[in-house]
Structure formats: structure tokens, C-alpha cells
Write a protein that holds these residues in place. Structure first.
Motif, PDB file in Angstrom:
ATOM      1  N   PRO A 335      39.967  20.194  46.458  1.00 16.46           N
ATOM      2  CA  PRO A 335      39.883  21.619  45.617  1.00 16.46           C
ATOM      3  C   PRO A 335      39.656  22.679  46.505  1.00 16.46           C
ATOM      4  N   ALA A 336      39.276  22.548  47.622  1.00 17.17           N
ATOM      5  CA  ALA A 336      38.766  23.550  48.339  1.00 17.17           C
ATOM      6  C   ALA A 336      40.006  24.499  48.934  1.00 17.17           C
ATOM      7  N   VAL A 337      41.447  23.875  48.960  1.00 15.96           N
ATOM      8  CA  VAL A 337      42.613  24.559  49.317  1.00 15.96           C
ATOM      9  C   VAL A 337      42.672  25.623  48.449  1.00 15.96           C
ATOM     10  N   MET A 338      41.873  25.880  47.191  1.00 14.00           N
ATOM     11  CA  MET A 338      42.070  26.710  46.331  1.00 14.00           C
ATOM     12  C   MET A 338      41.247  28.131  46.533  1.00 14.00           C
ATOM     13  N   ILE A 339      40.079  27.945  47.120  1.00 11.62           N
ATOM     14  CA  ILE A 339      39.091  28.757  47.687  1.00 11.62           C
ATOM     15  C   ILE A 339      39.225  29.511  48.821  1.00 11.62           C
ATOM     16  N   THR A 340      39.325  30.892  48.675  1.00  8.22           N
ATOM     17  CA  THR A 340      39.152  31.736  49.742  1.00  8.22           C
ATOM     18  C   THR A 340      38.244  32.796  50.002  1.00  8.22           C
ATOM     19  N   HIS A 341      37.635  32.956  48.975  1.00  2.34           N
ATOM     20  CA  HIS A 341      36.303  33.898  49.064  1.00  2.34           C
ATOM     21  C   HIS A 341      34.932  33.325  48.376  1.00  2.34           C
ATOM     22  N   VAL A 342      33.782  33.712  49.005  1.00  2.00           N
ATOM     23  CA  VAL A 342      32.496  33.050  48.549  1.00  2.00           C
ATOM     24  C   VAL A 342      31.806  34.398  48.268  1.00  2.00           C
ATOM     25  N   GLY A 343      30.896  34.408  47.255  1.00  2.00           N
ATOM     26  CA  GLY A 343      30.237  35.566  47.012  1.00  2.00           C
ATOM     27  C   GLY A 343      28.907  35.112  46.260  1.00  2.00           C
ATOM     28  N   GLY A 344      28.009  36.110  46.182  1.00  2.00           N
ATOM     29  CA  GLY A 344      26.734  35.701  45.243  1.00  2.00           C
ATOM     30  C   GLY A 344      26.914  36.371  43.825  1.00  2.00           C
ATOM     31  N   ILE A 345      25.805  36.355  43.038  1.00  2.00           N
ATOM     32  CA  ILE A 345      26.055  36.490  41.437  1.00  2.00           C
ATOM     33  C   ILE A 345      26.131  38.225  41.351  1.00  2.00           C
ATOM     34  N   ASP A 346      25.794  38.710  42.220  1.00  2.00           N
ATOM     35  CA  ASP A 346      25.778  40.282  42.452  1.00  2.00           C
ATOM     36  C   ASP A 346      27.598  40.626  42.212  1.00  2.00           C
ATOM     37  N   SER A 347      28.285  39.755  42.841  1.00  4.44           N
ATOM     38  CA  SER A 347      29.569  40.161  43.136  1.00  4.44           C
ATOM     39  C   SER A 347      30.516  39.924  41.925  1.00  4.44           C
ATOM     40  N   ILE A 348      30.080  39.452  40.795  1.00  4.04           N
ATOM     41  CA  ILE A 348      30.782  38.668  39.937  1.00  4.04           C
ATOM     42  C   ILE A 348      31.353  39.927  38.934  1.00  4.04           C
ATOM     43  N   VAL A 349      30.611  40.830  38.605  1.00  2.00           N
ATOM     44  CA  VAL A 349      31.200  41.979  37.706  1.00  2.00           C
ATOM     45  C   VAL A 349      32.452  42.785  38.546  1.00  2.00           C
ATOM     46  N   ASP A 350      32.348  43.225  39.662  1.00  6.27           N
ATOM     47  CA  ASP A 350      33.463  43.735  40.275  1.00  6.27           C
ATOM     48  C   ASP A 350      34.546  42.846  40.471  1.00  6.27           C
ATOM     49  N   THR A 351      34.144  41.794  41.054  1.00  5.86           N
ATOM     50  CA  THR A 351      35.528  40.667  41.091  1.00  5.86           C
ATOM     51  C   THR A 351      36.167  40.278  40.215  1.00  5.86           C
ATOM     52  N   THR A 352      35.470  40.122  38.826  1.00  4.62           N
ATOM     53  CA  THR A 352      36.001  39.662  37.702  1.00  4.62           C
ATOM     54  C   THR A 352      37.096  40.910  37.113  1.00  4.62           C
ATOM     55  N   LEU A 353      36.375  42.042  37.328  1.00  8.47           N
ATOM     56  CA  LEU A 353      37.471  43.258  36.792  1.00  8.47           C
ATOM     57  C   LEU A 353      38.342  43.687  37.707  1.00  8.47           C
ATOM     58  N   ARG A 354      38.276  43.266  39.057  1.00  3.05           N
ATOM     59  CA  ARG A 354      39.669  43.727  39.879  1.00  3.05           C
ATOM     60  C   ARG A 354      40.329  42.472  40.282  1.00  3.05           C
ATOM     61  N   LEU A 355      40.048  41.240  39.737  1.00  7.20           N
ATOM     62  CA  LEU A 355      40.480  39.774  40.300  1.00  7.20           C
ATOM     63  C   LEU A 355      41.941  39.811  40.618  1.00  7.20           C
ATOM     64  N   PRO A 356      42.953  40.485  39.837  1.00  8.83           N
ATOM     65  CA  PRO A 356      44.367  40.409  40.383  1.00  8.83           C
ATOM     66  C   PRO A 356      44.561  41.395  41.433  1.00  8.83           C
ATOM     67  N   GLU A 357      43.932  42.222  41.829  1.00  6.18           N
ATOM     68  CA  GLU A 357      44.018  43.104  42.973  1.00  6.18           C
ATOM     69  C   GLU A 357      43.228  42.568  44.210  1.00  6.18           C
ATOM     70  N   ILE A 358      42.577  41.459  44.225  1.00  3.91           N
ATOM     71  CA  ILE A 358      41.970  41.111  45.414  1.00  3.91           C
ATOM     72  C   ILE A 358      42.819  39.899  45.910  1.00  3.91           C
ATOM     73  N   PRO A 359      43.457  40.100  47.023  1.00  2.00           N
ATOM     74  CA  PRO A 359      44.163  38.881  47.567  1.00  2.00           C
ATOM     75  C   PRO A 359      43.598  37.735  47.838  1.00  2.00           C
ATOM     76  N   GLY A 360      44.360  36.661  48.182  1.00  2.00           N
ATOM     77  CA  GLY A 360      43.860  35.183  48.107  1.00  2.00           C
ATOM     78  C   GLY A 360      43.729  34.641  47.127  1.00  2.00           C
ATOM     79  N   GLY A 361      42.827  33.468  47.315  1.00  2.00           N
ATOM     80  CA  GLY A 361      43.052  32.289  46.201  1.00  2.00           C
ATOM     81  C   GLY A 361      41.492  32.688  45.260  1.00  2.00           C
ATOM     82  N   LYS A 362      40.955  31.225  45.111  1.00  2.00           N
ATOM     83  CA  LYS A 362      39.706  31.318  44.220  1.00  2.00           C
ATOM     84  C   LYS A 362      38.734  32.045  44.799  1.00  2.00           C
TER      85      LYS A 362
END
Length: 417
Positions: A335-362
Motif C-alpha cells: 500500500p506504500a505505493v500510494m503514499i507520497t507525502h508525510v506530515g504531522g497533525i498540524d498539517s491536516i487542515v491546510d492539506t485537506t483544504l488544498r488536497l486537489p492542488e497538492i501534487p502526488g499521491g496519498k
């Protein structure tokens, strides 16, 4: 007790905050969440707020915890469940709860994944949705949920048996599969599953319109890997085709595709999928559109005379999740083939709101510490000034550039989790 997490108060209104979590009741279980991957479904949920079918109307006063692809350990067990669950053991949550629309990450004030701790209600446990997990990596569980949706999509497809009124479930064994718009994270999972499932196809054709995405897909699941598993795999850039329908059909010798999966909710892609179906072919609109009026031109003549079928699927059932976990444990899918980015809890809000704009996978987040969302491809450069990222880059380089158990343990140890 105090918990920290991301809660939704309205459409596009999600907030990382501390809040009071009540003491668990005798029929509840307290979870310590370690990881939560961010699903495109969550972006759609946040975009709509209470307009989403799974989200309550009163979230302005009773916000819900978002996130449903989560993993961690059991922190505390109510007396009713003391013989079933033990503190410290790892868990899996089945997000699609039988016989109800409400789900973790959408509908519950105290039950979701983008949080440090959450409470599993009794009715969810009674329905068999809190499962034991014997594995040793949190990220595998977080991305087992996407895998279970993928398996559910394959199992939603069906075909007919000649001279009977019977149907058989799943992709056609020895057939041709097309995964359209398939070099994103879910598409990569779908390719991985096609190479691992029991009723393997003869051919898998994956389309994309971006060479960088195709190259990344080829790096993690190559044509040679597929051939070793007895499957002919093709990656094609349809943006470079003069007549994509004809050229896709030519790859099959004119037979067409017995199973077509549409992995991008785009009208033109759906229409192409419909046109390349083989006799008795089945097309699955797997990608969920955000537009409730989404439609496309479909050939209903072929439905009648060529026995083609059109359907859509969302999520899966418990058996699909168990199969996903089994395949992951056996290393038959990664399943790691899907993962391209890693972050912490403080990254969730911005990442969720901009998800389609951020390149890469999971985008995989760990909820017990803070860390900016970081692309795995950037680890080596960051490692020039930060020893942690140098070590993470080394761990990923040993695993085809993919996230892995060693890297996860390194990160958790660094933050003292």
C-alpha cells in the motif's frame, strides 16, 4: 481528558484545536490514534459541510472529527468489552458501518481519525467494526482503507454466464482491464491489486495525461513486475494519442475491455471508458464526483445488444477490508505505493483544504506530533541540513523510494512517540 484534533464546524471550516473528551462509558473503547491518511472523500465532505449526506446538520454547535483512514492502539477498554479487547493492542476500524449512513470522520463528535484520541461507540463495536490487527506498521492500516475500497470496486463489477441467468462477481479472469486516470494514489492501489488478486486479468492498461505521473507509477509498479506475475501491463499517455478510443482498442486486438474502472470523475474519461467496453463488459465509475448533477453520454444501445453494464461503487464491506489486510500481511500488495507525502497533525487542515492542488499521491499524517507536510522526494534535499531527513531518505531509498516500517519507526522515535 484533553484531545487535540481537527474538527469541522461548517463547509470549508475545519479547525485544529484542543477539546475535552468525555470519560468512556462501560460499553465504549478509547483509541490512541497514531496515523491518519487524508482521503479525497474528506475533501469533498469538507467542501460540502452539512450538505454532505453523512454529515449532521448541527455541526456548528457539535463539530465532528474528520478523518477515517486511521490506525493506532487501544488505550482504554470499557468493562463490557474487557474480554474482547486489550489495552496496547493495535486496531483497524471498518469505516463503512453496516446499515447506517453515519461514519467515523463524518458523523461523530468523538469518533474520527484526525485526532490524538477518540472514542468508539458501542453500536459501532457491536456491528463488528473495531477489528484486531497483528501487524507492526501503522501506515499500512491507514492505507488499508483505500485498498478495501479498491477491492470493493473490483467486487462490484459483474459479468454473465452464457445460456444462464447467472452472474459472476468480480473482474473477468483472463480478461482485459482498463484503469482510466489511473496513476494517482488510488489507481496505483488498483494496479497493485490487479496483479495480486486470484482471478488475474490477462492485460491491464493504465491511462494518464501526465508523463511525470506515468514515470512515477512505472517506478513503483513496472511492466516487468507485472509480467513476472503473469499480467501484461501498459501505461499510456492518452494526451499524446490522435484517436484514443481506437488506440486503446488496438491494444486489445479490437476485443475491448471486460472491466473498465474510471478513476477520475471527468466526463470525457467516462465516455471513453464506455466506448472501449468489450461484449459483456462492465464499467465502474469508481471516482466519486463532487457535482451531484455529474453526467455523461453513454451508449445504451450497447447495454441492450452487447450486454455492457454501467455502475458505480463507493467503499466496500468487511470481507474486502480483511482481504486487504491479508494481502498486505503477505506482502502481495504494497500500500506504500500510494503514499507520497508525510506530515504531522498540524498539517491536516491546510492539506485537506488544498488536497486537489497538492501534487502526488496519498498524504499520510501522524497525529501524535507536529511536522510540516513533506514530500518523500524532498527528503534527500532536506537531509543536507537536517539529519532526520537524511536518515528518512536512506530508509526510503532502500525501499524503491517508498514509505516503509523503518522510516515510520525512525520518525516516531525522533518525536518520542
Amino acid at each position: 481528558m484533553k484531545a487535540k484534533g481537527v474538527r469541522m464546524y461548517g463547509a470549508k471550516d475545519i479547525r485544529l484545536e484542543e477539546f475535552e473528551l468525555p470519560e468512556i462509558k462501560e460499553d465504549e473503547v478509547l483509541l490512541k490514534v497514531m496515523s491518519d491518511s487524508i482521503c479525497m472523500s474528506t475533501w469533498k465532505e469538507v467542501k460540502l459541510g452539512s450538505g454532505h449526506i453523512r454529515v449532521p446538520d448541527d455541526i456548528a454547535d457539535h463539530p465532528v472529527i474528520i478523518g477515517h483512514e486511521f490506525s493506532g492502539v487501544i488505550e482504554q477498554v470499557g468493562s463490557k468489552w474487557a474480554d474482547e479487547y486489550k489495552e496496547g493492542e493495535r486496531f483497524v476500524v471498518l469505516p463503512g458501518i453496516p446499515d447506517q449512513m453515519g461514519a467515523p470522520g463524518y458523523s461523530y463528535e468523538h469518533f474520527g481519525g484526525a485526532v490524538t484520541y477518540c472514542i468508539v461507540p458501542n453500536d459501532v463495536i457491536e456491528k463488528g467494526c473495531l477489528l484486531h490487527y497483528d501487524g507492526d506498521a501503522f501506515y499500512e492500516v491507514s492505507v488499508s482503507e483505500p485498498m478495501y475500497c479498491i477491492i470493493g470496486g473490483y467486487m462490484a463489477n459483474y459479468h454473465t454466464k452464457p445460456e444462464t441467468h447467472e452472474h459472476f462477481i468480480g473482474a473477468k479472469e483472463g480478461g482485459n482491464i482498463a484503469i482510466l486516470g489511473g496513476c494517482g494514489p488510488m489507481g496505483l492501489g488498483a494496479i497493485s491489486y490487479a496483479l495480486a488478486m486470484e482471478n488475474k486479468p490477462k492485460m491491464v492498461v493504465v491511462t494518464e495525461i501526465n508523463d511525470d505521473r506515468i514515470n512515477r507509477a512505472r517506478e513503483v509498479i513496472s511492466e516487468e513486475d507485472a509480467k513476472a506475475r503473469g499480467v501484461e501491463l501498459h501505461y499510456v499517455n492518452t494526451a499524446k494519442m490522435d484517436d484514443e478510443v481506437k488506440e486503446l482498442m488496438d491494444l486489445t486486438g479490437g476485443e475491448g475491455y471486460h472491466d473498465v474502472f474510471v478513476y477520475a470523475p471527468v466526463k470525457a474519461i467516462a465516455e471513453t471508458g464506455n466506448k472501449i467496453l468489450a461484449f459483456d463488459g462492465c464499467m465502474n465509475l469508481f471516482a466519486g464526483p463532487a457535482d451531484s448533477g455529474f453526467s455523461a453520454d453513454m451508449n445504451l444501445y450497447d447495454c441492450h445488444y452487447r450486454n455492457t453494464k454501467l455502475l458505480g461503487s463507493s467503499g466496500g464491506i468487511k470481507a474486502d477490508l480483511l482481504e486487504a489486510l491479508d494481502l498486505i500481511a503477505k506482502k502481495e500488495v504494497n500500500p506504500a505505493v500510494m503514499i507520497t507525502h508525510v506530515g504531522g497533525i498540524d498539517s491536516i487542515v491546510d492539506t485537506t483544504l488544498r488536497l486537489p492542488e497538492i501534487p502526488g499521491g496519498k498524504k499520510l499524517t501522524y497525529t501524535q506530533f507536529e511536522m510540516p507536510l513533506t514530500a518523500i522526494d524532498d527528503f534527500r534535499k532536506l537531509g543536507e541540513t537536517d539529519p532526520l531527513f537524511a536518515k528518512l531518505a536512506d530508509a526510503c531509498d532502500k525501499n524503491q523510494g517508498l514509505w516503509n516500517k523503518e522510516a515510520e519507526e525512525m520518525l516516531l522515535d525522533h518525536f518520542g512517540v
